[in-house]
Scaffold this active site. Structure first.
Site, short mmCIF file in Angstrom:
data_model
loop_
_atom_site.label_atom_id
_atom_site.label_comp_id
_atom_site.label_asym_id
_atom_site.label_seq_id
_atom_site.Cartn_x
_atom_site.Cartn_y
_atom_site.Cartn_z
NE ARG A 1 0.44 -4.86 11.31
CZ ARG A 1 0.20 -4.41 10.09
NH1 ARG A 1 1.02 -3.58 9.51
NH2 ARG A 1 -0.88 -4.80 9.43
CG ASP B 1 -2.03 5.70 4.42
OD1 ASP B 1 -2.48 4.67 3.90
OD2 ASP B 1 -1.01 5.72 5.13
CD GLU B 2 -3.68 2.89 7.69
OE1 GLU B 2 -4.63 2.09 7.50
OE2 GLU B 2 -2.56 2.54 8.06
CD GLN C 1 -4.43 -3.54 7.92
OE1 GLN C 1 -3.57 -3.03 8.63
NE2 GLN C 1 -4.24 -3.80 6.64
CE LYS D 1 -1.06 1.39 3.86
NZ LYS D 1 -1.49 1.70 5.22
CB THR D 2 3.61 2.40 2.19
OG1 THR D 2 2.83 2.10 3.34
CG2 THR D 2 4.33 3.71 2.41
#
Length: 752
Positions: free
Chosen positions: A614, A225-226, A256, A33-34
DNA sequence: TGCGCAGGTGTTTTT
DNA sequence: CACCTGCGCA
């Protein structure tokens, strides 16, 4: 064409190249994503889009910082520095600084953190003679915050039938009145709390069409983002800002979504597709981060949630190790077991400390791990918790600085008017407050004419001295820079001295903290920017920045190698080779507050999903049968979430009830070996650590090889500018070309 | 007015 | 357990 596109898979590439029109990227955990967001920004710039036309909003400073760095890395120059990348709060604060006056605020408005806000509320509850047990500041603050996140003003709040019912049921009928008083007080103080930064941004845009149009034109490309974590206020602001070009790209993952307690709503993801015609939706489902075992476990867990967007995350990574399930007798044993596992893993597989993370549900859980890590001589860092700027001595110091910049800030005045002690007591303060309210004057104005308010004698002359002192500081503001002014404040107020005089060990620490604040301000004024860019560095800007900083935003020293301890919330977006998810017990995780509401429980499950995902290579999940809570040992059932992980993915060697101390490895041969390794490592580190002494700019010529403290090694390829302020173009080995102002940069010459 | 001590009370998660 | 508050004393 552009090389940066080559490393993308087809979905990622499509997401990067689809530039015009609304785009929603549903990006599973670890799906890059980043990478997509940063490459997209780089791609926009590569296509000739001006940097100042791109707006990228994140939820944490850390995410923003990483994004900026990665864009810079892709572009290989410093053209990313003028990008508007930041958190919602910090970007809006920056914009509101320009626009504040249009909504009646000073441009140097103060930003109240949660503590400041609660103090204001406390005063209001007292002034209304309400039951302080019932109207606890935290309760009131949360209720007001929730309302604001839904863009409710106090008027909306008071007019809402359901809210009224609810407040009456909970025996807090005065909530609406407190909300009103709080709003008015903050406005009077020229202060905004965190939520106000959103609310007032919205207010400014909706009440000033010319401003709205200005920012709509300015931000031609918007990236969020998010997105699953946006609340109503954020949603509406984004919609307003993007309405003209509709080039809005949102990235999110419903699985998330973990911030509903802060007003976030997953619904915004679903709503996005209804808000615009022809929304392009791209799903990123290939996970590049974790082993298959970890991913399968995560998928199985999240599968127990009813509400979710259909998607299936897969990976080409190998199956990997099984997940280690660990049960210990007490929370202290849990800490010990984790520390021992880290030692062992480090030795066997040559991991660094920074390859490990310990993730927990609540901040309070960090204690047992701190102790065990310290005992095992493993360096660690706790992220989160109390920020530097929330320490008492720092808040006191900052309060003085705030008053100078914004004398309307009553909260800050009250905080320090009698600190250090100058004989202005409670009764004097309440007299002044009463007079201010009755005559509709600001607290500061009343201080300036305190004798008219009926103050006499010693108190009056003390107040007069205080006023003279603050005024003197204010007149220095144009002559001195932020650091010189702050230094003067520390001296003249006696703040530094009072800390120094106190003498005890912890007082010394507080003295050092105050010095550190001065250092930070010095750094802020002196080092204009990493690249030497010069932008305005006023005290007012500094103060607005620091309230929005958290402990996690502090830079790590270059040579630090530490185990990361943080809450799962704070870990979102990060990854580690080895992850310990700890405290998997009923009433803790899932939290006891979440057990009776399906939505809450599902959010806890998403949180567990975030925690699991993670991990890249090794994952441990631990729980303790007994745990100290409020100083008492209580027993716990294991978490229901554990039953949701398929058995064949789990290694249960350590999962059966152990006897206390089973895992303490006193005679472990590993430990002795470890000791030796530590010594070696220390020697090795020594070279790297050595004090970084910058060389003089005079000695730097074209072709000189240099080392930058942050950017690493490079060669000066060009020099320009006057002798006293030379600007060097440096080709860095890793980062490419950068322009650096030699007077500010810390460079040392490398002898070849 | 200021400080020290006893007792009460509370824990999610964060910009 | 740890923090905060309120109360009593100098």
């Amino acid at each position: 064409m552009s090389a940066y596109l080559d490393s993308l898979n087809s979905g990622q590439r499509e997401a990067v190249e689809y530039l015009e029109g609304p785009l929603m990227i549903v990006a599973g955990a670890g799906s890059g994503k980043t990478k997509v967001l940063t490459t997209r920004i780089a791609h926009l710039m590569h296509q000739g889009v001006d940097t100042f036309r791109i707006l990228a909003l994140t939820f944490t400073n850390k995410a923003a910082k990483e994004m900026k760095e990665r864009v810079e890395l892709i572009l290989g120059d410093n053209s990313a520095r003028s990008l508007f990348i930041g958190t919602f709060h910090s970007i809006f604060a920056r914009i509101l600084r320009f626009e504040a006056e249009s909504i009646g605020y000073p441009s140097n408005f103060t930003i109240y953190d949660t503590t400041d806000a609660k103090n204001v509320i406390k005063d209001i509850v007292k002034s209304l003679n309400l039951d302080e047990k019932l109207y606890k500041p935290a309760t009131v603050y949360n209720r007001i915050s929730a309302a604001k996140n839904n863009l409710y003003t106090y008027k909306d709040y008071q007019a809402d039938y359901d809210i009224k019912q609810e407040d009456e049921r909970s025996k807090r009928p005065m909530m609406g009145v407190i909300f009103e008083k709080y709003s008015k007080q903050c406005f009077k103080n020229g202060a905004m709390d965190f939520d106000d930064l959103l609310v007032n941004m919205y207010l400014m845009l909706t009440t000033h069409p010319e401003s709205l149009s200005k920012y709509q034109h300015k931000f031609r490309y918007i990236l969020i983002d998010e997105y699953q974590d946006t609340n109503t206020a954020q949603y509406h602001i984004i919609k307003l800002l993007g309405a003209m070009h509709e080039n809005i790209c949102v990235v999110g993952d419903d699985a998330q979504s973990i911030y509903s307690f802060r007003g976030a709503s997953v619904k915004n993801i679903f709503q996005f597709q209804k808000d615009y015609e022809d929304v392009k939706v791209i799903k990123l489902e290939q996970n590049y981060r974790s082993t298959e075992s970890i991913l399968l476990a995560a998928n199985a867990v999240i599968g127990h949630n009813k509400t979710q967007i259909e998607k299936s995350l897969w990976t080409e990574n190998g199956k990997g190790q099984k997940i280690n399930l660990v049960c210990t007798f007490t929370d202290n044993d849990e800490g010990r077991h984790v520390a021992d596992s880290i030692s062992e893993k480090k030795l066997r597989n040559h991991f660094k400390n920074s390859d490990f993370a310990i993730l927990y549900r609540t901040n309070a859980q960090s204690r047992s791990f701190e102790e065990s890590l310290r005992r095992s001589n493993i360096a660690y860092r706790i992220y989160g918790g109390l920020s530097f700027y929330q320490r008492k001595e720092i808040k006191d110091f900052v309060a003085y600085l705030r008053i100078i910049v914004n004398p309307k800030d009553e909260e800050s005045i009250k905080r320090v008017i009698n600190y250090p002690t100058r004989g202005i007591g409670k009764s004097t303060i309440s007299k002044l407050t009463l007079y201010a309210n009755e005559n509709d004057k600001s607290f500061w104005d009343v201080l300036c004419e305190c004798r008219a308010a009926g103050i006499g004698g010693r108190a009056a002359s003390s107040i007069e001295n205080f006023v003279v002192m603050i005024r003197a500081f204010q007149s220095m503001e144009s002559k001195k820079n932020a650091f010189e002014l702050a230094e003067e404040v520390g001296k003249t107020t006696g703040l530094i001295k009072s800390l120094y005089n106190e003498g005890a060990v912890e007082d010394l620490a507080r003295y050092e903290n105050a010095q550190e604040l001065l250092n930070a301000i010095q750094e802020f004024t002196q080092t204009p920017d990493e690249e030497g860019e010069i932008i305005e560095k006023s005290l007012g800007i500094y103060l607005q920045q620091i309230t929005l900083l958290t402990d996690a935003d502090k830079d790590d020293p270059e040579d630090s190698d530490v185990v990361t301890l943080m809450t799962i919330h704070a870990s979102k977006g990060l990854e580690f080779p080895n992850v310990f998810v700890v405290g998997l017990e009923e009433n803790l995780f899932p939290s006891s507050q979440s057990l009776y509401d399906l939505d809450d429980l599902e959010e806890e499950r998403r949180l567990f999903y975030v925690a699991i995902t993670r991990a890249k290579t090794n994952l441990w999940i631990t729980y303790a049968n007994h745990r100290y809570r409020y100083g008492k040992l209580v027993s716990n059932e294991s978490s229901r979430f554990l039953d949701e992980i398929p058995e064949d993915l789990v290694d249960t060697t350590h999962a059966r009830k152990p006897k206390s101390g089973q895992f303490s490895a006193k005679r472990d041969p590993l430990k002795q070996a470890l000791q030796q390794r530590k010594v070696q490592k220390a020697n090795y580190n020594h070279e790297v650590k050595g004090q970084f002494v910058a060389d003089s700019p005079k000695d730097m010529k074209e072709g000189t090889k240099v080392e930058h403290q942050r950017f690493g090694f490079g060669k000066i390829s060009a020099l320009e500018g006057p002798e006293a302020n030379k600007i060097a173009t440096i080709e860095f080995d890793l980062l490419g070309k950068k322009k650096i102002m030699l007077n500010y940069a810390k460079l040392r010459i490398v002898n070849v």
